[in-house]
Design a protein around this motif. Structure first.
Motif, PDB file in Angstrom:
ATOM      1  N   MET A   1      16.350  22.075  61.179  1.00  0.00           N
ATOM      2  CA  MET A   1      15.927  20.817  61.738  1.00  0.00           C
ATOM      3  C   MET A   1      16.791  20.516  62.967  1.00  0.00           C
ATOM      4  O   MET A   1      17.999  20.654  62.932  1.00  0.00           O
ATOM      5  CB  MET A   1      16.082  19.705  60.703  1.00  0.00           C
ATOM      6  N   THR A   2      16.149  20.094  64.031  1.00  0.00           N
ATOM      7  CA  THR A   2      16.836  19.758  65.270  1.00  0.00           C
ATOM      8  C   THR A   2      16.878  18.247  65.441  1.00  0.00           C
ATOM      9  O   THR A   2      15.860  17.579  65.318  1.00  0.00           O
ATOM     10  CB  THR A   2      16.099  20.381  66.465  1.00  0.00           C
ATOM     11  N   ILE A   3      18.056  17.729  65.718  1.00  0.00           N
ATOM     12  CA  ILE A   3      18.220  16.292  65.970  1.00  0.00           C
ATOM     13  C   ILE A   3      18.716  16.150  67.396  1.00  0.00           C
ATOM     14  O   ILE A   3      19.734  16.724  67.767  1.00  0.00           O
ATOM     15  CB  ILE A   3      19.215  15.658  64.987  1.00  0.00           C
ATOM     16  N   SER A   4      18.000  15.377  68.177  1.00  0.00           N
ATOM     17  CA  SER A   4      18.390  15.217  69.573  1.00  0.00           C
ATOM     18  C   SER A   4      19.475  14.146  69.702  1.00  0.00           C
ATOM     19  O   SER A   4      19.594  13.242  68.876  1.00  0.00           O
ATOM     20  CB  SER A   4      17.187  14.855  70.427  1.00  0.00           C
ATOM     21  N   LEU A   5      20.245  14.268  70.752  1.00  0.00           N
ATOM     22  CA  LEU A   5      21.332  13.329  71.000  1.00  0.00           C
ATOM     23  C   LEU A   5      20.850  11.884  71.160  1.00  0.00           C
ATOM     24  O   LEU A   5      21.465  10.973  70.611  1.00  0.00           O
ATOM     25  CB  LEU A   5      22.145  13.764  72.214  1.00  0.00           C
ATOM     26  N   LEU A   7      18.476  10.387  69.674  1.00  0.00           N
ATOM     27  CA  LEU A   7      18.201   9.843  68.350  1.00  0.00           C
ATOM     28  C   LEU A   7      19.498   9.458  67.653  1.00  0.00           C
ATOM     29  O   LEU A   7      19.578   8.417  67.005  1.00  0.00           O
ATOM     30  CB  LEU A   7      17.423  10.860  67.512  1.00  0.00           C
ATOM     31  N   VAL A   8      20.525  10.261  67.809  1.00  0.00           N
ATOM     32  CA  VAL A   8      21.829   9.956  67.218  1.00  0.00           C
ATOM     33  C   VAL A   8      22.420   8.709  67.866  1.00  0.00           C
ATOM     34  O   VAL A   8      22.939   7.830  67.179  1.00  0.00           O
ATOM     35  CB  VAL A   8      22.783  11.164  67.368  1.00  0.00           C
ATOM     36  N   PHE A  13      23.740   2.853  67.691  1.00  0.00           N
ATOM     37  CA  PHE A  13      23.620   1.482  68.196  1.00  0.00           C
ATOM     38  C   PHE A  13      22.884   0.581  67.216  1.00  0.00           C
ATOM     39  O   PHE A  13      23.221  -0.593  67.067  1.00  0.00           O
ATOM     40  CB  PHE A  13      22.937   1.464  69.561  1.00  0.00           C
ATOM     41  N   ALA A  14      21.885   1.119  66.526  1.00  0.00           N
ATOM     42  CA  ALA A  14      21.168   0.330  65.523  1.00  0.00           C
ATOM     43  C   ALA A  14      22.106  -0.051  64.384  1.00  0.00           C
ATOM     44  O   ALA A  14      22.117  -1.203  63.927  1.00  0.00           O
ATOM     45  CB  ALA A  14      19.973   1.116  64.992  1.00  0.00           C
ATOM     46  N   TRP A  26      15.005  -5.119  59.604  1.00  0.00           N
ATOM     47  CA  TRP A  26      13.581  -4.990  59.890  1.00  0.00           C
ATOM     48  C   TRP A  26      13.302  -5.119  61.386  1.00  0.00           C
ATOM     49  O   TRP A  26      12.358  -4.514  61.902  1.00  0.00           O
ATOM     50  CB  TRP A  26      12.751  -5.986  59.076  1.00  0.00           C
ATOM     51  N   ILE A  27      14.131  -5.870  62.114  1.00  0.00           N
ATOM     52  CA  ILE A  27      13.949  -5.990  63.560  1.00  0.00           C
ATOM     53  C   ILE A  27      14.260  -4.648  64.233  1.00  0.00           C
ATOM     54  O   ILE A  27      13.541  -4.219  65.137  1.00  0.00           O
ATOM     55  CB  ILE A  27      14.834  -7.118  64.126  1.00  0.00           C
ATOM     56  N   VAL A  28      15.315  -3.993  63.782  1.00  0.00           N
ATOM     57  CA  VAL A  28      15.654  -2.671  64.324  1.00  0.00           C
ATOM     58  C   VAL A  28      14.526  -1.689  64.071  1.00  0.00           C
ATOM     59  O   VAL A  28      14.135  -0.915  64.947  1.00  0.00           O
ATOM     60  CB  VAL A  28      16.980  -2.172  63.712  1.00  0.00           C
ATOM     61  N   VAL A  29      13.954  -1.714  62.868  1.00  0.00           N
ATOM     62  CA  VAL A  29      12.857  -0.807  62.517  1.00  0.00           C
ATOM     63  C   VAL A  29      11.626  -1.095  63.374  1.00  0.00           C
ATOM     64  O   VAL A  29      10.991  -0.165  63.904  1.00  0.00           O
ATOM     65  CB  VAL A  29      12.522  -0.923  61.011  1.00  0.00           C
ATOM     66  N   VAL A  30      11.289  -2.356  63.564  1.00  0.00           N
ATOM     67  CA  VAL A  30      10.123  -2.714  64.382  1.00  0.00           C
ATOM     68  C   VAL A  30      10.315  -2.275  65.830  1.00  0.00           C
ATOM     69  O   VAL A  30       9.394  -1.720  66.448  1.00  0.00           O
ATOM     70  CB  VAL A  30       9.844  -4.237  64.298  1.00  0.00           C
ATOM     71  N   ILE A  31      11.490  -2.480  66.374  1.00  0.00           N
ATOM     72  CA  ILE A  31      11.752  -2.064  67.755  1.00  0.00           C
ATOM     73  C   ILE A  31      11.661  -0.552  67.892  1.00  0.00           C
ATOM     74  O   ILE A  31      11.080  -0.038  68.851  1.00  0.00           O
ATOM     75  CB  ILE A  31      13.120  -2.591  68.225  1.00  0.00           C
ATOM     76  N   ALA A  32      12.212   0.193  66.939  1.00  0.00           N
ATOM     77  CA  ALA A  32      12.142   1.658  66.988  1.00  0.00           C
ATOM     78  C   ALA A  32      10.698   2.137  66.870  1.00  0.00           C
ATOM     79  O   ALA A  32      10.271   3.026  67.621  1.00  0.00           O
ATOM     80  CB  ALA A  32      12.994   2.256  65.878  1.00  0.00           C
TER      81      ALA A  32
END
Length: 63
Positions: A1-5, A7-8, A13-14, A26-32
């Motif tokens: 599995m590859t995780i990009s920088l 996303l990290v 920040f989240a 839930w606000i963080v999830v909605v924004i993402a």
């Protein structure tokens, strides 16, 4: 599995916003989710171009 920088960095920040600023999870999830949805629209190239221009201005990079 590859995780990009990005996303990290977004995850970091989240986590910081939830822990230290008191932002609700839930606000963080909605924004993402909105960001992922927006990346599939016709506005994605304009957003990417604007983001790259802003980063270049901040970094002082001129092509």
């Amino acid at each position: 599995m590859t995780i990009s920088l990005p996303l990290v960095v977004l995850g970091f920040f989240a986590w910081g916003a939830v822990k230290f600023l008191g932002v609700r999870t839930w606000i963080v999830v909605v924004i993402a989710l909105f960001g992922f949805w927006l990346s599939q629209t016709f506005m994605a190239p304009a957003i990417e171009s604007g983001t790259r221009s802003g980063v270049d201005i901040i970094n002082g990079s001129h092509d």
